[in-house]
Design a protein around this motif. Sequence first.
Motif, PDB file in Angstrom:
ATOM      1  N   TYR A  63     -19.149  24.015  22.021  1.00 43.33           N
ATOM      2  CA  TYR A  63     -19.485  22.766  21.351  1.00 43.33           C
ATOM      3  C   TYR A  63     -18.277  22.319  20.535  1.00 43.33           C
ATOM      4  O   TYR A  63     -17.459  23.138  20.137  1.00 43.33           O
ATOM      5  N   SER A  64     -18.208  21.030  20.251  1.00 41.81           N
ATOM      6  CA  SER A  64     -17.177  20.502  19.360  1.00 41.81           C
ATOM      7  C   SER A  64     -17.867  19.997  18.106  1.00 41.81           C
ATOM      8  O   SER A  64     -18.548  18.973  18.135  1.00 41.81           O
ATOM      9  N   ALA A  65     -17.696  20.740  17.010  1.00 40.60           N
ATOM     10  CA  ALA A  65     -18.445  20.440  15.791  1.00 40.60           C
ATOM     11  C   ALA A  65     -18.147  19.041  15.267  1.00 40.60           C
ATOM     12  O   ALA A  65     -19.016  18.390  14.690  1.00 40.60           O
ATOM     13  N   ASN A  66     -16.932  18.557  15.449  1.00 37.20           N
ATOM     14  CA  ASN A  66     -16.577  17.257  14.882  1.00 37.20           C
ATOM     15  C   ASN A  66     -17.234  16.097  15.601  1.00 37.20           C
ATOM     16  O   ASN A  66     -17.118  14.949  15.178  1.00 37.20           O
ATOM     17  N   ARG A  67     -17.932  16.378  16.683  1.00 38.18           N
ATOM     18  CA  ARG A  67     -18.630  15.309  17.392  1.00 38.18           C
ATOM     19  C   ARG A  67     -20.000  15.015  16.771  1.00 38.18           C
ATOM     20  O   ARG A  67     -20.644  14.037  17.104  1.00 38.18           O
ATOM     21  N   HIS A  68     -20.460  15.904  15.905  1.00 36.22           N
ATOM     22  CA  HIS A  68     -21.797  15.781  15.347  1.00 36.22           C
ATOM     23  C   HIS A  68     -21.788  15.043  14.026  1.00 36.22           C
ATOM     24  O   HIS A  68     -20.782  14.959  13.329  1.00 36.22           O
ATOM     25  N   LEU A 119     -17.909  31.176  34.220  1.00 36.35           N
ATOM     26  CA  LEU A 119     -18.163  29.764  33.947  1.00 36.35           C
ATOM     27  C   LEU A 119     -17.953  29.466  32.465  1.00 36.35           C
ATOM     28  O   LEU A 119     -18.491  30.164  31.597  1.00 36.35           O
ATOM     29  N   THR A 120     -17.146  28.441  32.169  1.00 31.11           N
ATOM     30  CA  THR A 120     -16.952  27.960  30.800  1.00 31.11           C
ATOM     31  C   THR A 120     -17.329  26.487  30.744  1.00 31.11           C
ATOM     32  O   THR A 120     -16.834  25.687  31.547  1.00 31.11           O
ATOM     33  N   LEU A 121     -18.216  26.134  29.831  1.00 31.91           N
ATOM     34  CA  LEU A 121     -18.673  24.759  29.660  1.00 31.91           C
ATOM     35  C   LEU A 121     -18.163  24.214  28.330  1.00 31.91           C
ATOM     36  O   LEU A 121     -18.325  24.858  27.290  1.00 31.91           O
ATOM     37  N   TYR A 122     -17.580  23.027  28.372  1.00 35.79           N
ATOM     38  CA  TYR A 122     -17.105  22.355  27.164  1.00 35.79           C
ATOM     39  C   TYR A 122     -17.893  21.064  26.945  1.00 35.79           C
ATOM     40  O   TYR A 122     -18.489  20.511  27.866  1.00 35.79           O
ATOM     41  N   GLY A 123     -17.878  20.579  25.707  1.00 34.36           N
ATOM     42  CA  GLY A 123     -18.474  19.282  25.414  1.00 34.36           C
ATOM     43  C   GLY A 123     -19.984  19.261  25.462  1.00 34.36           C
ATOM     44  O   GLY A 123     -20.593  18.214  25.716  1.00 34.36           O
ATOM     45  N   LEU A 124     -20.621  20.382  25.204  1.00 30.48           N
ATOM     46  CA  LEU A 124     -22.081  20.433  25.300  1.00 30.48           C
ATOM     47  C   LEU A 124     -22.765  19.568  24.248  1.00 30.48           C
ATOM     48  O   LEU A 124     -23.937  19.219  24.401  1.00 30.48           O
ATOM     49  N   GLU A 125     -22.039  19.207  23.173  1.00 31.21           N
ATOM     50  CA  GLU A 125     -22.633  18.337  22.152  1.00 31.21           C
ATOM     51  C   GLU A 125     -22.920  16.935  22.689  1.00 31.21           C
ATOM     52  O   GLU A 125     -23.695  16.175  22.098  1.00 31.21           O
ATOM     53  N   LYS A 126     -22.334  16.603  23.836  1.00 35.85           N
ATOM     54  CA  LYS A 126     -22.545  15.278  24.417  1.00 35.85           C
ATOM     55  C   LYS A 126     -23.829  15.190  25.236  1.00 35.85           C
ATOM     56  O   LYS A 126     -24.254  14.095  25.597  1.00 35.85           O
ATOM     57  N   VAL A 127     -24.411  16.324  25.558  1.00 30.60           N
ATOM     58  CA  VAL A 127     -25.615  16.325  26.384  1.00 30.60           C
ATOM     59  C   VAL A 127     -26.806  15.932  25.521  1.00 30.60           C
ATOM     60  O   VAL A 127     -27.168  16.635  24.578  1.00 30.60           O
ATOM     61  N   LEU A 160     -20.923  31.986  22.680  1.00 30.09           N
ATOM     62  CA  LEU A 160     -21.355  30.688  22.169  1.00 30.09           C
ATOM     63  C   LEU A 160     -20.430  30.348  21.009  1.00 30.09           C
ATOM     64  O   LEU A 160     -20.379  31.080  20.012  1.00 30.09           O
ATOM     65  N   ARG A 161     -19.688  29.234  21.119  1.00 26.57           N
ATOM     66  CA  ARG A 161     -18.721  28.941  20.061  1.00 26.57           C
ATOM     67  C   ARG A 161     -18.472  27.441  19.923  1.00 26.57           C
ATOM     68  O   ARG A 161     -18.903  26.649  20.749  1.00 26.57           O
ATOM     69  N   GLY A 162     -17.772  27.083  18.862  1.00 18.21           N
ATOM     70  CA  GLY A 162     -17.275  25.724  18.700  1.00 18.21           C
ATOM     71  C   GLY A 162     -18.041  24.876  17.720  1.00 18.21           C
ATOM     72  O   GLY A 162     -17.540  23.849  17.268  1.00 18.21           O
TER      73      GLY A 162
END
Length: 359
Positions: free
Chosen positions: A54-59, A22-30, A95-97
């Motif tokens: 996670y996508s750091a640029n979303r923070h 399982l790979t999860l993307y976009g966890l910064e949106k939760v 854990l990355r991104g």
Amino acid sequence: MDASNSWCSLQELEPLSQLRDLTLYGLEKVQDSRMAEKAMISSKCHLGCLELNYSANRHTIGTGGAEAEQQQQQSVTEEVLEKLCPPTCIQNLTLRGGYVGRRLPDWMCAQASVDFKSLRYLTLENLPCCTQLPDGLCCLPSLELMTIKDAPAIKRIGPQFQASSSVAARGSDASTSAPFRKLRRLYLDGLPEWEEWEWNDCEEHMDVETAIAMPCLERLQIKNCKLSCLPPGLASTKRHTLRELWLYELTNLTHVENIPSVVKLDVFDCPELKRISGLSRLQKMRITCCPKLEVLESVPALDSLRLEDATMDTLPEYLRAVHPRYLEMGCNKKLYESSSSPGSSEWKKISLIRKRSIN
């Protein structure tokens, strides 16, 4: 994973009980940890590989947002990751991104982590706000490979990281309770403010019943940090398996000494390095861009030496004291010509080395 309508949401994972990978993307949106809890990741008893992205640029962390808003975002991020606890059967965890939490989850801390008896591979990458590593990683009984990369807020790694056997043991004897007891490879890359690694496994700091940390470590790579010296724990006479040591861009490192088991050493761009000694089994070494290195001694088994530095005007004096079977050297044109001319002062420094390749 994405909380928007274009991708699936976390709660849609709940019925997928047979997941293996399982790979999860976009966890910064939760923005609600209850959504993460509904995914029921910890109940997926067949899951072997989990990657959390996670996508750091979303923070807004570090981009000028209000301090209260930043702290709130960090708290939410920490709560979400806490609820994404993997099942204890997990074998590979990444854990990355750009995880912006100030701390890693409790399930990575002692004593909770000891329950992850199958975890073999762990990667923690891009942790801009974490100031310390969790103390439970040393308790993972099957961990073989660990990578920690891009953690600029870490300045010190304390003894809790490779805690005493009493922390890891839970009643086991020393032979089976050594911290990081199966770890074979450790990569620490991109910790630019890291200055201190407190780790004593030397005999004067141990009693006879204490097991050394990382007893199976074979390869250690450290890149881009401010360590001025390597931890004493590496120099224990009980350490027999550490064969490869890779040191890249350690801006304050001054010496590498008395690590008895190392067979291969690679040092690159360590501008303050002055001394390498006491590596009795060292056979192969590469030295690149270490202009202050003055002493290379007590390396009786050295067979191959590769020396690279285009800024060198003269060959280092330590070449007179070592006698590898083979020398490979990369240098500027002027030094190439002088060291290739029989009878010159530079040629005399390497004349006793029979096999040479100078480029």
